[in-house]
Design an enzyme around this catalytic site. Structure first.
Site, short mmCIF file in Angstrom:
data_model
loop_
_atom_site.label_atom_id
_atom_site.label_comp_id
_atom_site.label_asym_id
_atom_site.label_seq_id
_atom_site.Cartn_x
_atom_site.Cartn_y
_atom_site.Cartn_z
N ARG A 397 -1.99 -2.90 -1.11
CA ARG A 397 -2.66 -2.93 0.19
C ARG A 397 -4.13 -3.27 -0.07
O ARG A 397 -5.01 -2.43 0.01
CB ARG A 397 -2.55 -1.59 0.93
N PHE A 464 1.77 -11.37 1.35
CA PHE A 464 2.08 -10.28 0.41
C PHE A 464 3.58 -10.08 0.24
O PHE A 464 4.03 -9.59 -0.79
CB PHE A 464 1.42 -8.98 0.86
O1 PLI Z 1 7.85 -3.18 10.35
P1 PLI Z 1 7.88 -3.20 11.84
O2 PLI Z 1 7.96 -4.56 12.40
O3 PLI Z 1 8.90 -2.27 12.41
O4 PLI Z 1 6.48 -2.56 12.34
C1 PLI Z 1 5.28 -3.21 12.16
C2 PLI Z 1 4.17 -2.21 12.02
C3 PLI Z 1 3.27 -2.06 13.02
N1 PLI Z 1 2.25 -1.18 12.92
C4 PLI Z 1 2.06 -0.40 11.82
C5 PLI Z 1 0.92 0.54 11.78
C6 PLI Z 1 2.94 -0.51 10.76
O5 PLI Z 1 2.76 0.26 9.70
C7 PLI Z 1 4.03 -1.45 10.82
C8 PLI Z 1 4.88 -1.66 9.74
N2 PLI Z 1 4.63 -1.13 8.56
C9 PLI Z 1 5.26 -1.32 7.42
C10 PLI Z 1 6.43 -2.21 7.27
C11 PLI Z 1 4.75 -0.61 6.28
O6 PLI Z 1 5.34 -0.72 5.18
O7 PLI Z 1 3.74 0.09 6.42
#
Ligand code: PLI
Length: 473
Positions: A397, A464
């Site tokens: 990240r 990424f």
């Molecule tokens: O992975 P999705 O499409 O269900 O959600 C996207 C998403 C939106 N907002 C935030 C704050 C996230 O953390 C997020 C997805 N996060 C992932 C895949 C992660 O590994 O943090």
């Protein structure tokens, strides 16, 4: 408590402690295997030193993400058996709709296959080309959907969020002064909406205070600008409010969550995190006209408005997951496990994002490998080294996740260069956390001899996920 106060450090093993324990026991297990070093060397090289490209069979403890990796309860699995797989008007949709209305408090709900589906619909509905979208630090998919709709993301998080050693209690807060500056420069009509993320992922899972959500909402109302929450980890945010904000210690997580949502005009949601499922999401709003537009668009991109890309059984599991997620004992154990891991690492002096956030430990790769330039991808390198040491999978990240500025083509250069050890909900035990901590320590002890990586393949969007690297020799 103000942003000036420091959060006390987590004490790992003090005498006389009374421990928490998970509010569940294990009914079914999935075997894990640790591979040997030559196998890991080969797997990492084949994956182009990108942990996203590893086969999960080659991974021992998988801390890539907490997204869709949750263990469901027996009640959720039972719910899967009452899936109403009607194309239109599934019973499970109505149960999901009621759960979101009851616990998040919005009037209108449109289901989507996951969070980015919701982001796509909201961005298309609420952003006009040329508008700005201020938010408390970018998230990869959220910003991309804003950009694809012609918007420009502007970071309005407080400065403390960019400093991994600052121990302020609510490092996810929005700086109202930065909103004022944006308004002054461009005018209200150029601001599409404010995107308020609860427990800010890219800032290390850092929370937003209720007072800040209230102030942002009032600012928005004053200037006719809506506030949409990224509620992906809003339940975790409620835990920190209960713990740290005066007046909330005796309120339930469910009550705090609903009050927080009441400070916003709608939300996008990845149900794959807080809502304890493997797939699913939604977008919810209070404005009837915005809802009509979202409900119309969902049929183009996801599916009919009563399934939004999900099976009936998925919606049932998510409706039940919501009710389980808002219980105080669940969230205490969930964040307690993250803190257990972080507490060990803190004791051993491992550099990380402080204070410990909601869903993950974020190792500070800049301080881990001061010998590496950001263009040598310190956080990507650390994720690779950890995998090579023990088969533990983490995620970059930092500069790779940040991508490039669509207009200038330059790398975005985030101040934070972090490697995320993300804890799936209800999946691993304390013994797994011990193994993880010891591997991080071993990698830290070998830090001086480590060289970085060079990128040899770069995809256009969200690089990424699929970029490939080679070691610098
Ligand atoms: O992975 P999705 O499409 O269900 O959600 C996207 C998403 C939106 N907002 C935030 C704050 C996230 O953390 C997020 C997805 N996060 C992932 C895949 C992660 O590994 O943090």
């Amino acid at each position: 408590m103000t942003d000036k106060h420091e959060v006390p450090r987590t004490m790992g093993q003090q005498a006389g402690r009374r421990s928490w324990a998970e509010p569940w026991k294990i009914k079914m297990v999935e075997p894990l295997h640790m591979t040997d070093r030559p196998t890991r060397d080969r797997a990492m090289a084949e994956a182009g030193y990108n942990t996203f490209l590893l086969r999960s069979a080659d991974v021992y403890i998988d801390l890539l993400t907490d997204s869709g990796t949750n263990a469901m309860s027996d009640r959720q699995w039972a719910g899967m058996m009452v899936g109403d797989e009607a194309y239109a008007g599934s019973e499970n949709f109505y149960r999901l709709e009621s759960a979101v209305q009851q616990y998040y408090g919005y009037k209108y709900i449109v289901p989507t296959h996951q969070g980015r589906g919701a982001e796509n619909l909201l961005s298309k509905t609420e952003i006009k080309p040329g508008q700005y979208v201020p938010g408390n630090m970018y998230f990869t998919t959220t910003r991309l959907h804003q950009e694809l709709s012609g918007g420009t993301f502007v970071d309005v998080i407080i400065d403390e969020a960019h400093d991994p050693t600052n121990r302020a209690p609510f490092k996810g807060n929005i700086d109202i002064g930065k909103l004022d500056a944006l308004l002054k420069e461009h005018g209200a009509e150029k601001i599409a909406y404010i995107c308020l993320a609860a427990t800010v992922n890219m800032a290390g899972g850092q929370p937003v205070s209720m007072a800040n959500a209230k102030a942002v909402h009032e600012w928005g109302q004053k200037h006719g600008i809506k506030v949409y929450m990224d509620g992906t980890r809003a339940v975790e945010n409620a835990f920190f409010i209960q713990e740290r904000e005066p007046g909330y210690a005796n309120k339930s997580i469910a009550a705090i969550l609903k009050e927080f949502c009441g400070r916003t005009d709608g939300m996008t949601m990845s149900g794959k995190k807080d809502a304890l499922v493997n797939i699913g999401g939604w977008v919810a709003v209070n404005d009837r006209d915005v809802f009509e537009e979202l409900r119309n668009l969902v049929v183009v991109f996801e599916g009919l408005h009563t399934y939004g890309g999900l099976a009936g059984r998925d919606m049932e599991a998510m409706a039940i997951g919501i009710t389980e997620s808002v219980t105080d004992d669940h969230i205490r154990a969930r964040i307690g496990q993250v803190r257990y891991l972080g507490g060990l690492l803190e004791e051993w002096g491992i550099p990380m994002m402080e204070p410990i956030g909601g869903h993950a430990i974020f190792l500070d790769a800049k301080r881990f490998y001061p010998q590496l330039k950001q263009d040598e991808f310190p956080a990507q390198t650390l994720a690779a080294q950890l995998y090579l040491d023990s088969g533990i999978r983490s995620m970059e990240r930092g500069i790779v996740s940040a991508g490039r500025n669509a207009k200038t083509g330059d790398h975005y250069r985030p101040k934070l260069e972090l490697t995320r050890l993300t804890i799936p909900r209800r999946v691993y035990t304390q013994a797994h956390m011990d193994v993880v901590a010891e591997s991080v320590k071993a990698v830290y002890e070998q830090r001086e001899s480590v060289k970085g990586l060079k990128m040899v393949y770069e995809p256009k969007y969200l690089r990424f996920f699929q970029a490939r690297f080679e070691p610098i020799v």
